[in-house]
Design an enzyme around this catalytic site. Structure first.
Site, short mmCIF file in Angstrom:
data_model
loop_
_atom_site.label_atom_id
_atom_site.label_comp_id
_atom_site.label_asym_id
_atom_site.label_seq_id
_atom_site.Cartn_x
_atom_site.Cartn_y
_atom_site.Cartn_z
N LYS A 95 1.50 9.28 -10.26
CA LYS A 95 0.08 9.15 -10.61
C LYS A 95 -0.72 10.37 -10.19
O LYS A 95 -1.47 10.95 -10.99
CB LYS A 95 -0.50 7.88 -9.96
CG LYS A 95 -1.96 7.61 -10.26
CD LYS A 95 -2.50 6.44 -9.43
CE LYS A 95 -1.69 5.20 -9.61
NZ LYS A 95 -2.25 4.06 -8.85
N LYS A 107 2.42 4.85 0.76
CA LYS A 107 1.97 3.46 0.77
C LYS A 107 2.31 2.88 2.12
O LYS A 107 3.25 3.30 2.78
CB LYS A 107 2.64 2.65 -0.33
CG LYS A 107 1.80 1.48 -0.82
CD LYS A 107 0.62 1.98 -1.65
CE LYS A 107 -0.18 0.83 -2.24
NZ LYS A 107 -1.22 1.33 -3.15
#
Length: 419
Positions: A95, A107
């Site tokens: 992304k 994450k």
């Protein structure tokens, strides 16, 4: 044998395999592109209100630091495991590369049921998680952000904990903070606004009248609610929404501002209307112009994909569509325009990048500038994706991920393999 396992990681790996084959990436390069650079598993002991001690398991995965520090959210949810976190970090890498941000993906998360925590216990868990992560994060190493189960308040606790350790205020260690603590205007709305902006652009290109168009939103958290509000502002009728408590359906259009006020007060859409209650299992089958899955991963499988009755699938969540569903949607390209997650929901990380930049410079922008720049980046990435898909005759997801993977691969190759 790998520590990364589970359906979400397997899905991310399968998606990467499709892209690697499309790009003819040699097999000896693939693990270096796919496998995370670093994964950290920690114990987070906290004092409970009754005086007892509970230990929660926390995670952080940094996919790559080739193009800059890693960037990614931190989620507090019962489903969190190392495989899920690794998959989300991988998707974040593609992304960020797709939209041109100087980040690798990351994450984090804690496996916890938030309904079992008081506010004081949540603060203790938040601060302990950040304290345990301090050796592995930093403004130029890994910058955290909110995700499912976390919010501006949790980010403020993260920032304060890191700052106390450094002996000075370090606002740039996290994004998604309150504006009063170094956050940026427009961050809370950024992901949902971006989803609606790209969906609107597709509707215009398909010559669908916004004033007669309809939308369905699955998931009414931060992303889904602001996507619904923006689509409502564009003139679409939002005919159905759902969250973990149920669903509401009104063919004449729901009162989205009123529903947002209700959800803000009560924490969900439950209790908004008894007359409009609807079976949430049927929400994907409703005829509509725009369908926004804005909740969890892997909710659209092959069977659901075959029964979709939307014209535009705008993926507000990360990984809502399985690889088997992608095969179905590839055959339905003339019926369903897919806006893949790594583009559709990129508004959040784009504006997080703006927040980081503003904190580093100590120079803050007006909200109009934030939103204008967000849309500019989204539009550029959208154009690149559509052009790539048309030229190579490939689905939009393949095109978007190919652009991201190519950028990461080029960065790794030009820097070389150290040592």
């Amino acid at each position: 044998m790998s520590v990364y396992s589970g359906p979400v990681f397997d899905m991310a790996a399968e998606q990467f395999g499709v892209i690697a084959n499309h790009l003819s990436i040699p097999f000896d390069e693939r693990d270096r592109l796919l496998l995370p650079k670093r994964a950290v598993i920690i114990s987070c002991p906290i004092h409970r209100d009754d005086g007892s001690i509970t230990v929660f398991e926390g995670y952080r995965v940094q996919h790559h630091l080739t193009l800059g520090p890693t960037k990614g959210g931190t989620r507090f949810a019962p489903s969190v495991d190392i495989g899920e976190v690794a998959a989300l970090a991988i998707w974040m890498s593609w992304k960020c590369a797709l939209v041109g941000l100087p980040y690798g993906g990351a994450k984090g998360g804690v496996r916890v049921d938030l309904t079992t925590l008081s506010k004081r216990e949540l603060e203790g868990l938040s601060r302990r998680y950040m304290q345990e992560m301090i050796p592995f994060v930093g403004p130029h190493t890994d910058v955290m952000a909110p995700d499912m189960g976390t919010n501006e308040q949790v980010m403020a606790w993260f920032m304060d904990t890191y700052s106390m350790y450094q002996g000075r205020t370090v606002t740039e260690i996290v994004t998604g903070k309150p504006v009063s603590s170094g956050g940026t205007l427009g961050r809370r709305e950024a992901t949902g606004r971006g989803v609606a902006h790209i969906a609107k652009r597709v509707l215009n290109e398909l010559s669908i009248n916004l004033g007669t168009a309809t939308a369905v939103i699955q998931g009414f958290g931060n992303v889904g609610s602001y996507a619904a509000l923006e689509l409502h502002r564009f003139g679409l009728k939002v005919i159905a929404v759902s969250d973990h408590t149920g669903a509401l359906h009104d063919p004449s259009g729901l009162d989205i501002p009123a529903l947002m006020r209700h959800a803000g007060t009560h924490g969900s859409i439950a209790g908004f209307s008894n007359q409009l209650q609807f079976d949430p299992a049927q929400i994907f089958a409703l005829p509509c112009d725009v369908l926004v899955p804005a909740a969890m991963e892997r909710v659209i499988d092959a069977q659901v994909a075959a029964n979709l009755k939307c014209r535009v699938l705008a993926e507000g969540a990360n990984g809502p569509t399985t690889p088997d569903a992608d095969l179905v949607l590839e055959k339905r390209q003339d019926e369903v325009f897919v806006i893949p997650d790594i583009l559709c929901n990129a508004g959040g990380v784009i504006v997080s990048y703006f927040e980081w930049v503003q904190d580093l410079q100590q120079l803050f922008w007006e909200e109009e500038e934030v939103t204008r720049r967000e849309y500019q980046i989204l539009d550029r990435a959208f154009d690149q994706m559509v052009t790539r898909a048309r030229v190579d005759k490939i689905p939009h997801r393949t095109a978007a991920m190919a652009i991201g993977v190519e950028k990461v691969r080029a960065g790794k190759n030009i820097r070389g393999l150290f040592p």
